[in-house]
Enzyme design. Sequence first.
Site, PDB file in Angstrom:
ATOM      1  N   GLY A  53      -0.761  -6.766   4.020  1.00  0.00           N
ATOM      2  CA  GLY A  53      -1.830  -5.739   3.419  1.00  0.00           C
ATOM      3  C   GLY A  53      -1.308  -5.415   1.973  1.00  0.00           C
ATOM      4  O   GLY A  53      -2.243  -5.124   1.120  1.00  0.00           O
ATOM      5  N   GLU A 107       3.600   0.386   1.233  1.00  0.00           N
ATOM      6  CA  GLU A 107       2.504   0.115   2.320  1.00  0.00           C
ATOM      7  C   GLU A 107       1.075   0.149   1.738  1.00  0.00           C
ATOM      8  O   GLU A 107       0.924   0.599   0.587  1.00  0.00           O
ATOM      9  CB  GLU A 107       2.523   1.192   3.272  1.00  0.00           C
ATOM     10  N   ASP A 108       0.268  -0.572   2.356  1.00  0.00           N
ATOM     11  CA  ASP A 108      -1.231  -0.615   1.839  1.00  0.00           C
ATOM     12  C   ASP A 108      -1.804   0.673   2.407  1.00  0.00           C
ATOM     13  O   ASP A 108      -2.468   1.257   1.706  1.00  0.00           O
ATOM     14  CB  ASP A 108      -1.896  -1.874   2.538  1.00  0.00           C
ATOM     15  N   ASP A 111      -2.158   4.754   8.677  1.00  0.00           N
ATOM     16  CA  ASP A 111      -3.309   5.062   9.443  1.00  0.00           C
ATOM     17  C   ASP A 111      -2.625   6.103  10.741  1.00  0.00           C
ATOM     18  O   ASP A 111      -2.412   7.354  10.534  1.00  0.00           O
ATOM     19  CB  ASP A 111      -3.971   3.808  10.038  1.00  0.00           C
ATOM     20  N   LYS A 139      -4.887   8.037   5.737  1.00  0.00           N
ATOM     21  CA  LYS A 139      -6.021   8.454   6.594  1.00  0.00           C
ATOM     22  C   LYS A 139      -5.407  10.027   7.284  1.00  0.00           C
ATOM     23  O   LYS A 139      -4.923   9.650   8.534  1.00  0.00           O
ATOM     24  CB  LYS A 139      -6.592   7.516   7.706  1.00  0.00           C
ATOM     25  N   VAL A 161     -11.159   0.193   6.443  1.00  0.00           N
ATOM     26  CA  VAL A 161     -11.503  -0.172   4.878  1.00  0.00           C
ATOM     27  C   VAL A 161     -11.112  -1.614   4.607  1.00  0.00           C
ATOM     28  O   VAL A 161     -10.229  -2.034   5.492  1.00  0.00           O
ATOM     29  CB  VAL A 161     -10.783   0.839   3.819  1.00  0.00           C
ATOM     30  N   ASP A 167      -7.635  -6.395   4.910  1.00  0.00           N
ATOM     31  CA  ASP A 167      -8.423  -7.297   5.613  1.00  0.00           C
ATOM     32  C   ASP A 167      -9.145  -7.188   6.776  1.00  0.00           C
ATOM     33  O   ASP A 167      -9.047  -6.130   7.289  1.00  0.00           O
ATOM     34  CB  ASP A 167      -7.488  -8.568   5.907  1.00  0.00           C
TER      35      ASP A 167
HETATM   36  P1  5GP Z   1      -0.432   2.548  11.517  1.00  0.00           P
HETATM   37  O1  5GP Z   1       0.519   2.072  12.044  1.00  0.00           O
HETATM   38  O2  5GP Z   1      -0.246   3.634  10.495  1.00  0.00           O
HETATM   39  O3  5GP Z   1      -1.611   2.937  12.485  1.00  0.00           O
HETATM   40  O4  5GP Z   1      -1.180   1.151  10.746  1.00  0.00           O
HETATM   41  C1  5GP Z   1      -0.783   0.740   9.683  1.00  0.00           C
HETATM   42  C2  5GP Z   1      -1.108  -0.777   9.563  1.00  0.00           C
HETATM   43  O5  5GP Z   1      -2.586  -0.939  10.115  1.00  0.00           O
HETATM   44  C3  5GP Z   1      -1.623  -0.923   7.996  1.00  0.00           C
HETATM   45  O6  5GP Z   1      -0.366  -1.250   7.410  1.00  0.00           O
HETATM   46  C4  5GP Z   1      -2.640  -1.747   7.909  1.00  0.00           C
HETATM   47  O7  5GP Z   1      -2.220  -3.006   7.930  1.00  0.00           O
HETATM   48  C5  5GP Z   1      -3.479  -1.525   9.235  1.00  0.00           C
HETATM   49  N1  5GP Z   1      -4.719  -0.795   8.728  1.00  0.00           N
HETATM   50  C6  5GP Z   1      -4.822   0.662   9.272  1.00  0.00           C
HETATM   51  N2  5GP Z   1      -5.894   0.965   8.805  1.00  0.00           N
HETATM   52  C7  5GP Z   1      -6.639   0.220   8.290  1.00  0.00           C
HETATM   53  C8  5GP Z   1      -7.983  -0.091   7.730  1.00  0.00           C
HETATM   54  O8  5GP Z   1      -8.910   0.617   7.645  1.00  0.00           O
HETATM   55  N3  5GP Z   1      -8.357  -1.466   7.318  1.00  0.00           N
HETATM   56  C9  5GP Z   1      -7.615  -2.429   7.335  1.00  0.00           C
HETATM   57  N4  5GP Z   1      -7.906  -3.690   6.924  1.00  0.00           N
HETATM   58  N5  5GP Z   1      -5.945  -2.225   7.833  1.00  0.00           N
HETATM   59  C10 5GP Z   1      -5.917  -1.128   8.420  1.00  0.00           C
END
Ligand code: 5GP
Length: 186
Positions: A53, A107-108, A111, A139, A161, A167
């Site tokens: 991402g 990071e992108d 979450d 977020k 998003v 993606d």
């Molecule tokens: P976390 O481990 O913080 O829950 O998630 C991180 C990863 O989940 C991000 O690097 C991304 O690849 C994916 N991700 C989290 N939220 C979103 C979102 O709203 N849209 C997309 N496309 N990927 C997300």
Amino acid sequence: MIIEGDQMVRIGRRTFEQLISRDAIDHRIGEMADDLTEQYRDLEPVFIVVLNGAFIFAADLLRACALDCDIQFVKLSSYQGTSSTGVIQQILGVQIPLRGRHVIVVEDIVDTGRTLKYFAELLRKEHPASIEFVTLLSKPDCHETRFESPYIGFEIPNAFVIGYGLDLDGRARNLDSIYQLRDESP
Ligand code: 5GP
């Protein structure tokens, strides 16, 4: 994928609307790059880009940083469709020693924060001089662990998003701005 002007995108039964424009992204990246350049001047940091991402964000951010640096890539994945599976897999690894180096993870989006927590624990075992996180999006309402960084591009609400690298099952990464899910027809 059907793109309707700047504001709306449809993918199958899902409709997305623009959340952050390309101009706003460019402006914020410029600010973040200036801060990083100032902070890491003479430290020869190692940027670790989290694939997939972050690839577009990293390409723009790193070209805007006037720094002598290493750039490495890892692949960590916890998402399938529009929700997190909670299980994080590391697929590619860092190819250089990190001991004593200043590491900046790119990071992108943060979450739940599980991906970064898992990766930070792995990195600490390599004894870097410092670890910092740069993310285009965060977020805060979804964070399960404390996440603080001076390098957060935008804080956004709890919505799925896409675009600018993010993606939906491999699609829509090439949209040049960020879109949020507005509705899903049955
Ligand atoms: P976390 O481990 O913080 O829950 O998630 C991180 C990863 O989940 C991000 O690097 C991304 O690849 C994916 N991700 C989290 N939220 C979103 C979102 O709203 N849209 C997309 N496309 N990927 C997300």
